[in-house]
Design a protein around this motif. Structure first.
Motif, PDB file in Angstrom:
ATOM      1  N   GLU A  87      -6.614 -64.433  17.575  1.00 18.22           N
ATOM      2  CA  GLU A  87      -5.807 -64.572  16.544  1.00 18.22           C
ATOM      3  C   GLU A  87      -6.673 -64.620  15.235  1.00 18.22           C
ATOM      4  OE1 GLU A  87      -2.277 -66.964  18.792  1.00 18.22           O
ATOM      5  OE2 GLU A  87      -4.401 -68.362  18.527  1.00 18.22           O
ATOM      6  N   VAL A  99       2.367 -64.302  12.237  1.00 18.98           N
ATOM      7  CA  VAL A  99       3.240 -64.868  13.235  1.00 18.98           C
ATOM      8  C   VAL A  99       2.647 -66.227  13.444  1.00 18.98           C
ATOM      9  CG1 VAL A  99       3.807 -62.861  14.604  1.00 18.98           C
ATOM     10  CG2 VAL A  99       1.547 -63.786  15.023  1.00 18.98           C
ATOM     11  N   GLN A 111       0.874 -68.824   9.607  1.00 16.66           N
ATOM     12  CA  GLN A 111       0.932 -67.357   9.272  1.00 16.66           C
ATOM     13  C   GLN A 111      -0.578 -66.529   9.673  1.00 16.66           C
ATOM     14  OE1 GLN A 111       1.602 -66.582   4.867  1.00 16.66           O
ATOM     15  NE2 GLN A 111       2.102 -69.126   4.763  1.00 16.66           N
ATOM     16  N   THR A 161      -2.007 -61.650  15.235  1.00 10.99           N
ATOM     17  CA  THR A 161      -2.361 -61.619  16.425  1.00 10.99           C
ATOM     18  C   THR A 161      -2.687 -60.411  17.113  1.00 10.99           C
ATOM     19  OG1 THR A 161      -0.896 -63.677  17.035  1.00 10.99           O
ATOM     20  CG2 THR A 161      -1.593 -62.247  18.789  1.00 10.99           C
TER      21      THR A 161
END
Length: 774
Positions: free
Chosen positions: A56, A77, A112, A115
C-alpha cells in the motif's frame, strides 16, 4: 554494471542499485514501511517475490498534500492492510504507528491509498516531485494460519540523478568526510564513537590504519598490530569477513567491528606500496602507503615503505598451497563497515588508487567516512545472501533474544540469527546434563518456516520431497530430505500437515524456499510458498521432565490431543496457561534424542512463553541450553547436520537419513529418485559411529584410516559425558562399516599421529529410541 545497497537498521529495509541511470533497489520486510522521495520522471517498481504480498502506497505532493494521482491515475482506495496492522497489539503495530506519526500521516490519509496486489508487477512514473510511503502491511499470523506478511522488492530508476546516492545515515552524523579516489584522509575519533566506512560506488578497496592518540601525544607510535590480533583472536586469516576486534601491540583492543554488509575482506596485508607499482613497471604511480605517509606526517609519524592495514573490501583468498590470490571486490555501492573505537584514536582511510589489477574493479572511486556519537547504539550484524543476486541480509535476533541475552553474551551468527553457544553460570556440561537428566530449553528460532498451500500442494511436495507425504494425517509430522537430480542433499527438515491442502515446511536453509518456488513455477504447480520465519519463533523444551512441565502450562481444546497424549512426531494447537492464553503450537519433536517438545509462537509472545516455561521449570531445576550442548546431544543421538553429515554431494542414504526415502512405498517420481535408485546399496558409503581410545579428540574433516590409506571421513565428533569417551560419527566405505571393525583417525598429516577406535552402531545414546518414544 555496478550495484548499490544500503541497510537501514531502524526500519529493516535494504537498498541497492545497478545503473546506467542510477537505480536504487530496496527490500522492504513484511510489516515494515519506507519513505522515498521521487522527482518528476523517476520510475518506481514494486514486486512481491512470493506473488502473494500486497503493498500500500500513500503519496504526498511537494506541499505535503495527499496526491495519489501523481503516481497512479486509478481511483484511490482504503489502505486496509495498514488499518489491520494498526488495530492489533504488538511490535509491528507500534512501529508502524510511530512511523506514520513521524511522517505526520493521520487516519484520513489511509483513505486515499494506492494498492498493489501480490500478483502484480507494478510500474509507476512520478508525474511531479513527490514523497511516497510504501508499506508491506498485514496483521500478525497466528500459529495455525498460513498467511505470513512477507517482503517486497522495490526499484527506483532516477531520471536526472548523475551518480548513485549515499545510503541513509544510521543515526545523526557527528562528522563526515569524503576520501576522493586515489587519496587518503586522517581523522580523529574518541573512545566509544562509531566509524562507518562506505564504499560509494562499489568494488572500491579502502585501507584503514589507526593509532592510540594518547600514545602519540607522549611521543610513542602504538598502532594496530597484525601479530597481536591474530594471536589473541586465534585466527590467521578470517575468511570471509573480519576479526571482531583488532588489537594494538600492547595486546589491548583498539577497534571493534560491529556491522559488515560485505562479509569478504583482507586483514593485515600491506596497503599498496610504491614497490608494488615499480615492480609492475608503473613508476611514480600513486599508492596508499605514500598517501598515508603524507597525511600522517602532521602527527609526527615517520614514513614507512609499507603500512600494515585492514584492507577493507579487498577480496583476497588463499589456495591449497598457501598462496594469496585476489580478485574483484564483493562490495556493492553503499556497502559499509561499522566499527567502534575502543580508545581515543587517530585514524587514516584511503581510497585505493590501484588500477592495474582487479583490486578496485579496474576503476578506482571514492570512499566516504561517517562518525557517529558514542551515545548511539547499533546492533551487531554480519551480512549474508541466499543467492548471489539478492541484496545482503543482516543477522537477526529472535523474539527470545531479550531473555537469552540477559543470561549470556556468548553468541554466534548461525545461519543468519544470533544464537547462544552457552550460558553464564551453567556452561556446556551443565546444560548437557540438564537435558539428559531433567529439562532444558533452547531457542531454535533459526529454523526457517515456509507455509505451502494450494490445490496442488500434495502433488508438489511429493515431487520436491523424498518423503511420502500423501500418507500423512492432519496433525502429523515427517522428516524428509530435499535432493538435487544427482541425489545429493540440498537440505533436510520436518513437514507438518496442517490441513488437507496446507503444510508447513521447517528446515535449515532459507534458500530451500527459493528453490521450492522455482520448482513450482517450472512445473506449473498451483501452490503458494511463503516464508513465515519472521512470524514464528520456536522454543525447544527437551529432557525427561519436559512432558510433565509442559502439561502444566499448555491448554488444548477437546479437538486437539493434550501434551500428555501427544505422540512422537505429532503436533497440537493450544494456548499457554488456559483457553484465553497466548496461542501456541506444540510439537513432539527435537534434536537431542531425548523425550522433548517444541513450542511455537508469534515473536510478540516469545518473552511470555519463555517466562512461563522458565518459571514452571524451576521445580525441575531447568537450565537454558546453547548450541555447544546441543551439538553433544545430537552427536550422541546420531542425528545428521548440514555441512557435517550431508551436503550437495551426499545422498540421504550416505547421510544416515535413508529412512526418509521410501523408494518402495512411494510410487511417485521425485527429484533425485532416479539417481538414488541407481546407487546400489552395497556400494554406498555408510554413516557409523566410532568410539575412540584415549582422550585425544577427533575433528570434523579428519580422515579415517585402515592401514596407510583413508577409507572414510569424520563428519562430527565430541566428548560424550555420558560415555566418558571421545566419540565420532564417520562416513566410511562399506567394506569397513561392520560393527567391531578397528579403524584409526589421522591427525597432523594423517600418518604421524593416529587415534585408534572401533566401529559401533548409531546412535550412541538410547539405541532403541526408548526414551524418545516413551
Amino acid at each position: 554494471m555496478q550495484a548499490i545497497k544500503e541497510q537501514q537498521w531502524g526500519e529493516d529495509y535494504y537498498f541497492g542499485a545497478s545503473f546506467t541511470k542510477p537505480i536504487s533497489k530496496y527490500r522492504l520486510d513484511g510489516q515494515h514501511a519506507i519513505q522515498l522521495s521521487l522527482s518528476a520522471g523517476d520510475r518506481l517498481e514494486i514486486l512481491s517475490p512470493d506473488q502473494a504480498q500486497s503493498t500500500e502506497l500513500i503519496v504526498l505532493d511537494a506541499h505535503g498534500t495527499l496526491a495519489p494521482a501523481l503516481l497512479d491515475k486509478r481511483p484511490p482506495v482504503v489502505a486496509v492492510g495498514i488499518q489491520q496492522q494498526l488495530q492489533q497489539r504488538g511490535a509491528a503495530s507500534q512501529r508502524l504507528r510511530n512511523q506514520l506519526n513521524t511522517w505526520q500521516l493521520d487516519e484520513s490519509s489511509l483513505q486515499q491509498a494506492i494498492t498493489v496486489s501480490g500478483a502484480e508487477h507494478a510500474k509507476f512514473t512520478a508525474a511531479n516531485d513527490l514523497t511516497v510511503m510504501i508499506v508491506a502491511a498485514g496483521p500478525n499470523m497466528s500459529v495455525e494460519a498460513h498467511t505470513p506478511v512477507t517482503e517486497v522488492d522495490i526499484t527506483v530508476t532516477y531520471a536526472n540523478l548523475a551518480e548513485p546516492p549515499l545510503p541513509a545515515p544510521l543515526a545523526p552524523i557527528k562528522h563526515e568526510l569524503r576520501v576522493d579516489r586515489a587519496t587518503a584522509q586522517t581523522y580523529e575519533v574518541k573512545k566509544g564513537e562509531w566509524i562507518q566506512i562506505i564504499d560509494v560506488s562499489g568494488k572500491q578497496c579502502s585501507d584503514f590504519i589507526a593509532f592510540d592518540k594518547q600514545a602519540l601525544a607522549q611521543g610513542s607510535v602504538l598502532g594496530l598490530d597484525a601479530t597481536a590480533t591474530r594471536t589473541v583472536m586465534g585466527l590467521s586469516n578470517p575468511v570471509p569477513g573480519l576479526h571482531s576486534r583488532y588489537l594494538g601491540s600492547d595486546l589491548k583492543p583498539m577497534i571493534e567491528v560491529v556491522q559488515d554488509t560485505v562479509g569478504r575482506h583482507d586483514s593485515f596485508l600491506l596497503a599498496c606500496t610504491p614497490k608494488y607499482y615499480e615492480d609492475s613497471g608503473y613508476f611514480g604511480h600513486a599508492s596508499c602507503t605514500d598517501n598515508f605517509n603524507q597525511r600522517l606526517a602532521h602527527y609526527g609519524i615517520a614514513p614507512r615503505a609499507g603500512w600494515p592495514a585492514i584492507n577493507l573490501f579487498f577480496n583476497t583468498f588463499i589456495d591449497a598451497s598457501g598462496a594469496v590470490l585476489m580478485d574483484e571486490p564483493w562490495s556493492r555501492a553503499g556497502d559499509y563497515i561499522l566499527m567502534r573505537a575502543e580508545r581515543d584514536l587517530v585514524c587514516a582511510s584511503s581510497a585505493c588508487p590501484d588500477d592495474i589489477d582487479p583490486a578496485n574493479g579496474w576503476h578506482p572511486t571514492d570512499i566516504h567516512v561517517r562518525i557517529y556519537d558514542a551515545a548511539q547504539d547499533f546492533p551487531r550484524a554480519i551480512a549474508y545472501r541466499n543467492t548471489s543476486e539478492e541484496l545482503s541480509r543482516m543477522t537477526k535476533s529472535s523474539g527470545f533474544h531479550p531473555r537469552t541475552s540477559a543470561m549470556t553474551k556468548k553468541f554466534i551468527d548461525y545461519a543468519g540469527y544470533w544464537v547462544a553457544t552457552e550460558y553464564d553460570g551453567w556452561g556446556t556440561n551443565a546444560e548437557y546434563l540438564a537435558c539428559r537428566e531433567r529439562v532444558a530449553l533452547l531457542d531454535l528460532s533459526v529454523i526457517r518456516k515456509f507455509e505451502i498451500v494450494g490445490p496442488d500442494v500434495v502433488a508438489f511436495l511429493q515431487y520436491v520431497l523424498t518423503q511420502n507425504i500423501s500418507r500423512m494425517a492432519i496433525g502429523e509430522i515427517a522428516h524428509s530430505a530435499i535432493c538435487l537430480e544427482t541425489g545429493g542433499m540440498i537440505d533436510d527438515g520436518t513437514i507438518f500437515r496442517m490441513g488437507e491442502q496446507a503444510f508447513r515446511w521447517c528446515c535449515g536453509a532459507e534458500y530451500t524456499g527459493i528453490w521450492m518456488r522455482e520448482k513450482a513455477q517450472e512445473k506449473g504447480f498451483k501452490v503458494s510458498i511463503r516464508n513465515a520465519s519472521a512470524q514464528l519463533d520456536n522454543l525447544a523444551v527437551q529432557g525427561p521432565n519436559s512432558r510433565e512441565l509442559l502439561s502444566k502450562l499448555i491448554w488444548t481444546p477437546d479437538s486437539q490431543p493434550s501434551v500428555e497424549k501427544l505422540k512422537w512426531f505429532h503436533f497440537a494447537i493450544g494456548r499457554l496457561g488456559g483457553a484465553a492464553g497466548v496461542p501456541v503450537m506444540v510439537s513432539r519433536t527435537g534434536y537431542t534424542g531425548e523425550l522433548g517438545y517444541e513450542v511455537w509462537c508469534h515473536p510478540d509472545d516469545s518473552e511470555a512463553v519463555w517466562d512461563a516455561v522458565w518459571q514452571a521449570g524451576q521445580p525441575f531445576q531447568i537450565a537454558p541450553m546453547g548450541l555447544n550442548a546441543l551439538d553433544i546431544l545430537r552427536i550422541e543421538a546420531g542425528l545428521s547436520m548440514a555441512e557435517h553429515e550431508f551436503d550437495h554431494s551426499t545422498t540421504p542414504f550416505e547421510a544416515g537419513t535413508g529412512f526418509s526415502v521410501p523408494l518402495n512405498s512411494k510410487q511417485e517420481n521425485f527429484i533425485g529418485r532416479e539417481a538414488l535408485s541407481r546407487q546400489a546399496p552395497e556400494s554406498r558409503h555408510r554413516l557409523v559411529g566410532m568410539i575412540l581410545q584415549g582422550g585425544d579428540p577427533a575433528s570434523h574433516g579428519d580422515h579415517v584410516y585402515h592401514g596407510r590409506f583413508p577409507v572414510g571421513i569424520v563428519t562430527s565428533a565430541t566428548y560424550s559425558p555420558l560415555m566418558g569417551k571421545q566419540i565420532a560419527i564417520v562416513r566410511v566405505a562399506p567394506d569397513f562399516s561392520s560393527i567391531g571393525t578397528r579403524l584409526e583417525i589421522g591427525k597432523l598429516d594423517g600418518q604421524q599421529k593416529r587415534l585408534a577406535g572401533e566401529v559401533v552402531k548409531l546412535p550412541f545414546y538410547d539405541p532403541k529410541r526408548e526414551k524418545l518414544l516413551a
